[in-house]
Motif scaffolding. Structure first.
Motif, short mmCIF file in Angstrom:
data_model
loop_
_atom_site.label_atom_id
_atom_site.label_comp_id
_atom_site.label_asym_id
_atom_site.label_seq_id
_atom_site.Cartn_x
_atom_site.Cartn_y
_atom_site.Cartn_z
N SER A 118 3.66 10.61 -2.04
CA SER A 118 2.76 11.54 -1.36
C SER A 118 1.93 12.33 -2.36
CB SER A 118 3.61 12.47 -0.49
OG SER A 118 2.79 13.23 0.34
N ASP A 119 0.64 12.32 -2.15
CA ASP A 119 -0.24 13.04 -3.07
C ASP A 119 -1.58 13.23 -2.35
OD1 ASP A 119 -1.93 13.76 -5.33
OD2 ASP A 119 -0.35 12.89 -6.60
N ARG A 120 -2.18 14.37 -2.50
CA ARG A 120 -3.48 14.58 -1.87
C ARG A 120 -4.51 13.56 -2.36
NH1 ARG A 120 -4.66 18.89 1.09
NH2 ARG A 120 -2.99 20.40 1.37
N LYS A 121 -4.29 13.11 -3.58
CA LYS A 121 -5.24 12.14 -4.16
C LYS A 121 -5.18 10.78 -3.46
CE LYS A 121 -4.87 14.18 -8.76
NZ LYS A 121 -3.47 14.71 -8.72
N ILE A 171 7.21 0.86 -6.13
CA ILE A 171 8.37 -0.05 -6.16
C ILE A 171 8.71 -0.39 -7.61
CG2 ILE A 171 9.15 -2.39 -5.55
CD1 ILE A 171 7.42 -2.03 -2.94
N SER A 172 7.71 -0.71 -8.42
CA SER A 172 7.97 -1.06 -9.82
C SER A 172 8.55 0.10 -10.61
CB SER A 172 6.69 -1.48 -10.54
OG SER A 172 6.01 -2.42 -9.84
N GLU A 173 8.02 1.29 -10.35
CA GLU A 173 8.43 2.45 -11.15
C GLU A 173 9.76 3.05 -10.71
OE1 GLU A 173 6.93 3.95 -13.85
OE2 GLU A 173 5.50 2.27 -13.87
N LYS A 174 10.02 3.01 -9.41
CA LYS A 174 11.13 3.80 -8.89
C LYS A 174 12.32 2.99 -8.36
CE LYS A 174 9.11 7.54 -9.98
NZ LYS A 174 9.62 8.20 -11.21
N ILE A 175 12.14 1.69 -8.22
CA ILE A 175 13.27 0.88 -7.76
C ILE A 175 13.57 -0.15 -8.84
CG2 ILE A 175 14.19 -0.60 -5.92
CD1 ILE A 175 12.13 0.60 -4.03
N LYS A 176 14.82 -0.15 -9.28
CA LYS A 176 15.17 -1.04 -10.37
C LYS A 176 15.43 -2.46 -9.84
CE LYS A 176 17.80 -0.57 -14.60
NZ LYS A 176 18.71 -1.67 -14.74
N ASP A 192 3.83 10.43 -10.97
CA ASP A 192 5.20 9.90 -10.97
C ASP A 192 5.25 8.38 -10.89
OD1 ASP A 192 6.28 12.45 -11.03
OD2 ASP A 192 6.42 12.59 -8.84
N VAL A 193 4.27 7.78 -10.21
CA VAL A 193 4.29 6.32 -10.08
C VAL A 193 3.32 5.66 -11.06
CG1 VAL A 193 5.13 6.35 -7.71
CG2 VAL A 193 2.67 6.24 -8.12
N ASN A 194 2.86 6.49 -12.00
CA ASN A 194 2.10 5.95 -13.13
C ASN A 194 0.76 5.32 -12.74
OD1 ASN A 194 1.96 5.78 -15.84
ND2 ASN A 194 3.55 4.22 -16.09
N LEU A 195 0.06 6.01 -11.87
CA LEU A 195 -1.26 5.49 -11.50
C LEU A 195 -2.35 6.49 -11.92
CD1 LEU A 195 -0.55 4.05 -7.93
CD2 LEU A 195 -1.26 2.72 -9.94
N LEU A 196 -3.57 6.00 -12.00
CA LEU A 196 -4.70 6.84 -12.39
C LEU A 196 -5.52 7.20 -11.15
CD1 LEU A 196 -5.77 4.64 -15.44
CD2 LEU A 196 -4.59 6.87 -15.53
N PRO A 197 -6.24 8.33 -11.21
CA PRO A 197 -7.01 8.76 -10.03
C PRO A 197 -7.97 7.68 -9.52
CG PRO A 197 -7.02 10.49 -11.70
CD PRO A 197 -6.33 9.30 -12.32
N GLU A 198 -8.52 6.88 -10.43
CA GLU A 198 -9.49 5.87 -9.97
C GLU A 198 -8.82 4.67 -9.29
OE1 GLU A 198 -9.25 7.09 -13.04
OE2 GLU A 198 -9.39 5.54 -14.58
N GLU A 199 -7.48 4.63 -9.34
CA GLU A 199 -6.77 3.51 -8.71
C GLU A 199 -6.27 3.84 -7.30
OE1 GLU A 199 -4.40 1.15 -12.08
OE2 GLU A 199 -3.92 3.29 -12.08
#
Lengths: 330, 263
Positions: free
Chosen positions: B85-88, B105-110, B209-216
């Motif tokens: 969840s993020d306003r972005k 899924i990649s970042e938070k579930i092993k 937290d999930v390692n994404l950039l604003p443009e993505e």
């Protein structure tokens, strides 16, 4: 802008025929191409190594400038991995401005993989396609169960859209063009296929007509109170040359198979005529059939919401009226 | 086996209301788990009951109130869950949404083995998020799934419903499955389930937290945008007739069939 032309994915059915939706897309593409100042319209056929003369001849008089053909025995059965690789490769090579795909089971499996791979937009299940004043594809589709229509534009190329079968009309006259057939080799040697088809069990509808293809559907709901009601409706469907459908309640009661369920968690149909028998007409059902050309409703309850969308409503008992009707029609 | 279950909160179709400006009213509308996702949950929980060492993590991208549906899933037998969840994320189309879910899924579930989604969401109804997640993660996919019928040595056997029949397919894990309505109904939670859900710690992860950039993500990461939204013309009902008897009713229908050029 470097992207040019319209590419249609020409789905081939399990039987080896051209899917009808392809020619519907072809007709719409002619209109879009003209609005874009006469761009090229091409098709991509992906199929096994068999004889495809009939597919070629179906495509021929439908206004295609080019037809790309990929034939390989490994492509006899649809595979997400193989097919998406082939379509993506061709798009990267010819760089079309617009890509159109039929929203069939196969199309809906394939299209999102292509759009995600190319990082471009895909507007699903459009009901109309147009070119806006800036020369962009304006794709209109229903959302919120048909409660809202949205016209969607895409910032990237190719602009992709899928359209359900039977929404657009195929051309009523031949559009002759000097169609160029171009054979290309698939580059799938290094693609790992992780999904294998083990068995296919063909569904033979009781009336011989598939619900998604039939122009007439006779559907039954909870008010039938038993599976006998659907047998009766099947008789009517047979007389009219139509298919049988069912509401969720009838399916959940075990009277009918899910494959003929119409509505939110079933199929969306748009036949010429939909006869709703003992179906109350909850929105979960009507979202799946309210685009039918004509709707007839038979229901005991004069307040049933189905009457609000029916072209003609008859208040009465299906078990009494339908046998009379069958008798009159015979 | 680690399962990731992707679910979505949608407005209840039966509860759609209109504002005076012909836009859909979002406030005060009942929200539910997307109906197809309830079958995804049930299917995951059934698999957990059948084979050993299955752990199910449910996730959803949405506003903070989407926590509710994650807790509901936990009450039905899912082990744990988190919200992305993020306003972005606002204004995300299916490409941005699937990218966000794939990253979560990649970042938070092993070591995820299986991702299960609903085939469609009843609000957007694009049927794209599942296959797009699969593409982002380079997983195989099986769409239009009715049932998981077997599992052996990292290979699932599933039944899928297509236009002309039923297919039985084998898929190598890790993979994505997109669920249709099943022949079984989603279970109702038991009291222990409610307690577990009540006590569950449902975390919320942001874009960073999930390692994404604003443009993505969100509108920026979405290739498509809505240029216009409008209310379709409503079909007007016609005459409703109460016939004197069945014969008369049938006669009226026959005349209509002639008028509609059906017969």
């Amino acid at each position: 802008m470097t992207n040019q032309g319209i590419l249609i994915y020409a789905e081939v059915t399990r039987e080896g025929d051209l899917a009808p939706v392809v020619l519907e897309l072809a007709n719409s593409a002619q209109d879009l191409a003209a609005k874009l100042g006469g761009q090229e319209v091409s098709a991509l056929v992906v199929t096994n190594a068999g004889d495809i003369e009939h597919v070629k001849s179906d495509l021929k008089s439908n206004g295609f400038d080019k037809v790309y053909i990929v034939q390989d025995e490994r492509l006899a059965i649809y595979s997400t991995e193989f097919y998406s690789k082939i379509v993506i490769d061709l798009i990267n090579e010819i760089k079309p401005e617009i890509v159109l795909i039929g929203a069939t089971t196969q199309g809906r499996d394939l299209a999102p993989r292509i759009s995600s791979s190319l990082n471009t937009g895909l507007t699903a299940d459009c009901t109309s396609l147009d070119i806006n004043e800036k020369g962009m594809l304006a794709a209109t589709r229903p959302t919120f169960g048909g409660n809202l229509m949205a016209t969607i534009l895409c910032k990237n190329f190719p602009q992709m859209a899928s359209v359900r079968p039977k929404v657009l009309k195929k051309s009523t006259f031949p559009i002759e063009k000097d169609t160029q057939f171009i054979e290309i080799k698939p580059e799938i040697d290094n693609v790992e296929k992780k999904v294998e088809l083990v068995e296919f069990i063909k569904n033979i509808p009781s009336t011989g007509k598939r619900i998604d293809e039939s122009e007439i559907i006779v559907a039954g709901g909870k008010g039938l109170k038993s599976a006998d009601g659907l047998k009766l409706l099947e008789e009517l469907a047979n007389v009219l040359g139509g298919a049988v459908g069912a509401s969720r309640a009838a399916v959940d009661a075990g009277w009918a198979d899910h494959s003929i369920q119409v509505g939110q968690t079933g199929k969306t149909v748009m036949p010429k005529l939909y006869i709703a028998c003992a179906i109350s007409g909850a929105i979960q059902h009507t979202v799946g059939m309210n685009s039918s050309e004509k709707i007839i409703a038979i229901n005991k309850d004069p307040k049933a919401p189905i009457f609000q969308i029916a072209d003609i409503g008859i208040v009465g008992d299906v078990y009494e009226i339908v046998p009379e009707l069958i008798e009159m029609l015979k | 086996m680690q399962i990731a279950l992707c679910i979505k909160q949608v407005p209840d179709t039966a509860d759609i209301k209109w504002t005076e400006n012909n836009t859909i009213q979002r406030e005060g509308v009942e929200s539910v788990i997307n109906p197809f996702d309830t079958y995804a949950i049930e299917t995951a929980v059934r698999l957990k009951e059948k084979i050993k060492d299955v752990h199910i993590t449910v996730l959803s991208m949405g506003p903070p109130q989407a926590q509710e549906i994650l807790k509901k899933a936990i009450s039905m037998g899912v082990d744990d869950g988190f919200l992305v969840s993020d306003r972005k994320f606002a204004g995300a189309d299916t490409i941005a949404t699937s990218k966000t879910l794939a990253a979560a899924i990649s970042e938070k579930i092993k070591d995820v083995d299986l991702i299960i989604c609903g085939q469609f969401a009843t609000d957007g109804d694009t049927a794209q998020t599942g296959p797009s997640i699969a593409q982002h993660l380079n997983f195989p996919q099986v769409t239009y799934v009715k049932e998981i019928t077997g599992y052996k040595d990292g290979v699932l056997t599933v039944k899928r419903e297509v236009e002309d029949g039923v297919e039985i397919v084998k898929v190598q894990l890790p993979a994505v499955l997109c669920m249709l309505k099943c022949d079984y109904e989603p279970r109702r939670p038991l009291i222990e389930g409610f307690i577990k859900a009540h006590n569950a710690n449902v975390k919320s992860y942001s874009m960073e937290d999930v390692n994404l950039l604003p443009e993505e993500v969100g509108m920026k990461g979405s290739p498509t945008y809505v240029s216009k939204a409008f209310r379709p013309e409503q079909k007007q009902g016609g005459e409703v007739i109460v016939p004197n008897d069945a014969k008369e009713g049938a006669k009226i229908l026959k005349e209509k069939l002639e008028e509609f050029k059906i017969i």
